[in-house]
Design a protein around this motif. Structure first.
Motif, short mmCIF file in Angstrom:
data_model
loop_
_atom_site.label_atom_id
_atom_site.label_comp_id
_atom_site.label_asym_id
_atom_site.label_seq_id
_atom_site.Cartn_x
_atom_site.Cartn_y
_atom_site.Cartn_z
N GLN A 1 0.84 -1.18 0.00
CA GLN A 1 0.00 0.00 0.00
C GLN A 1 0.89 1.24 0.00
OE1 GLN A 1 -3.25 -0.02 -0.19
NE2 GLN A 1 -3.63 2.17 -0.01
N VAL A 2 0.69 2.09 -0.98
CA VAL A 2 1.46 3.33 -1.09
C VAL A 2 0.71 4.45 -0.40
CG1 VAL A 2 2.37 5.05 -2.67
CG2 VAL A 2 2.51 2.61 -3.26
N GLN A 3 1.43 5.19 0.42
CA GLN A 3 0.83 6.35 1.08
C GLN A 3 1.68 7.59 0.83
OE1 GLN A 3 0.21 5.18 5.23
NE2 GLN A 3 -1.98 5.06 4.77
N LEU A 4 1.01 8.68 0.54
CA LEU A 4 1.67 9.97 0.33
C LEU A 4 1.04 10.97 1.28
CD1 LEU A 4 1.48 10.03 -3.59
CD2 LEU A 4 3.35 9.15 -2.18
N VAL A 5 1.86 11.62 2.09
CA VAL A 5 1.35 12.58 3.07
C VAL A 5 2.07 13.90 2.89
CG1 VAL A 5 1.01 13.08 5.50
CG2 VAL A 5 0.84 10.71 4.69
N GLU A 6 1.30 14.92 2.50
CA GLU A 6 1.86 16.24 2.27
C GLU A 6 1.88 17.07 3.55
OE1 GLU A 6 -0.87 15.39 -1.37
OE2 GLU A 6 -0.91 15.10 0.80
N SER A 7 2.82 18.01 3.59
CA SER A 7 2.89 18.98 4.68
C SER A 7 3.62 20.22 4.18
CB SER A 7 3.62 18.40 5.90
OG SER A 7 4.95 18.06 5.56
N GLY A 8 3.56 21.27 4.98
CA GLY A 8 4.32 22.48 4.64
C GLY A 8 3.50 23.62 4.07
N GLY A 9 2.21 23.37 3.83
CA GLY A 9 1.39 24.46 3.32
C GLY A 9 1.17 25.54 4.37
N GLY A 10 0.58 26.65 3.94
CA GLY A 10 0.32 27.74 4.87
C GLY A 10 -0.08 28.98 4.13
N SER A 11 -0.08 30.08 4.88
CA SER A 11 -0.43 31.38 4.30
C SER A 11 0.78 32.28 4.29
CB SER A 11 -1.53 32.03 5.15
OG SER A 11 -2.71 31.24 5.12
N VAL A 12 1.03 32.89 3.14
CA VAL A 12 2.17 33.79 2.99
C VAL A 12 1.76 35.00 2.18
CG1 VAL A 12 3.90 31.97 3.15
CG2 VAL A 12 2.99 32.61 0.91
N ARG A 13 2.57 36.04 2.26
CA ARG A 13 2.35 37.22 1.42
C ARG A 13 3.01 37.00 0.07
NH1 ARG A 13 1.17 41.79 4.64
NH2 ARG A 13 0.89 42.88 2.66
N ALA A 14 2.52 37.69 -0.91
CA ALA A 14 3.11 37.63 -2.25
C ALA A 14 4.61 37.96 -2.17
CB ALA A 14 2.41 38.60 -3.18
N GLY A 15 5.38 37.16 -2.91
CA GLY A 15 6.83 37.32 -2.86
C GLY A 15 7.51 36.41 -1.87
N GLY A 16 6.72 35.78 -1.01
CA GLY A 16 7.27 34.88 -0.01
C GLY A 16 7.57 33.50 -0.56
N SER A 17 8.00 32.62 0.35
CA SER A 17 8.39 31.27 -0.03
C SER A 17 7.77 30.24 0.92
CB SER A 17 9.92 31.12 0.03
OG SER A 17 10.56 31.98 -0.88
N LEU A 18 7.59 29.07 0.38
CA LEU A 18 7.17 27.90 1.16
C LEU A 18 7.85 26.68 0.59
CD1 LEU A 18 3.28 28.33 1.54
CD2 LEU A 18 4.96 28.40 3.39
N ARG A 19 8.05 25.69 1.44
CA ARG A 19 8.54 24.40 0.96
C ARG A 19 7.56 23.32 1.36
NH1 ARG A 19 14.06 20.99 2.25
NH2 ARG A 19 13.00 20.64 4.24
N LEU A 20 7.00 22.66 0.37
CA LEU A 20 6.10 21.55 0.60
C LEU A 20 6.90 20.25 0.68
CD1 LEU A 20 3.18 22.39 -1.85
CD2 LEU A 20 3.58 23.24 0.47
N SER A 21 6.43 19.36 1.51
CA SER A 21 7.05 18.05 1.63
C SER A 21 5.99 16.98 1.42
CB SER A 21 7.66 17.86 3.02
OG SER A 21 8.68 18.82 3.25
N CYS A 22 6.43 15.84 0.92
CA CYS A 22 5.54 14.70 0.73
C CYS A 22 6.27 13.46 1.22
CB CYS A 22 5.17 14.56 -0.73
SG CYS A 22 4.22 13.08 -1.12
#
Length: 118
Positions: A1-22
């Motif tokens: 069974q394959v499972q994928l779990v995302e994290s790292g989302g959120g709220s930012v202002r334009a021009g900002g950065s985020l890193r998503l993980s799976c």
């Protein structure tokens, strides 16, 4: 069974950065195509980026040069580094994977929300 779990989302202002993980579990990874899609409210789920079996990458035009997809084979984690974020990047982001060469999307995560304000 394959499972994928995302994290790292959120709220930012334009021009900002985020890193998503799976985080990936199950019988997967070394011979799988992996990628990220996103779905904005009222719109279809759209391709964002992918990384193929040989490590080659591909991006949709709107994120090319701003987003970077990568993977840590040892930790079994797929990443999406998102820089210079724009309000149009606001969406639910989904991790996906499938056996063999891209495109192959047999498995999906539950998604992580990214909201970019102006």
């Amino acid at each position: 069974q394959v499972q994928l779990v995302e994290s790292g989302g959120g709220s930012v202002r334009a021009g900002g950065s985020l890193r998503l993980s799976c985080a990936v579990s199950g019988h997967i990874y070394s011979s799988y195509c992996m990628g990220w899609f996103r779905q904005a409210p009222g719109k279809e789920r759209m391709f964002v980026a992918r990384i193929d079996i040989d490590g080659s990458t591909s991006y949709t035009d709107s994120v090319n040069g701003r987003f970077t997809i990568s993977q840590d084979n040892a930790k079994r984690v797929l990443y999406l580094q998102m820089n210079s974020l724009k309000p149009d990047d606001t969406a639910m982001y989904y991790c996906t994977a499938g056996s063999g060469w891209c495109p192959s999307w047999g498995h999906w995560g539950q998604g992580t929300q990214v909201t970019v304000s102006s």
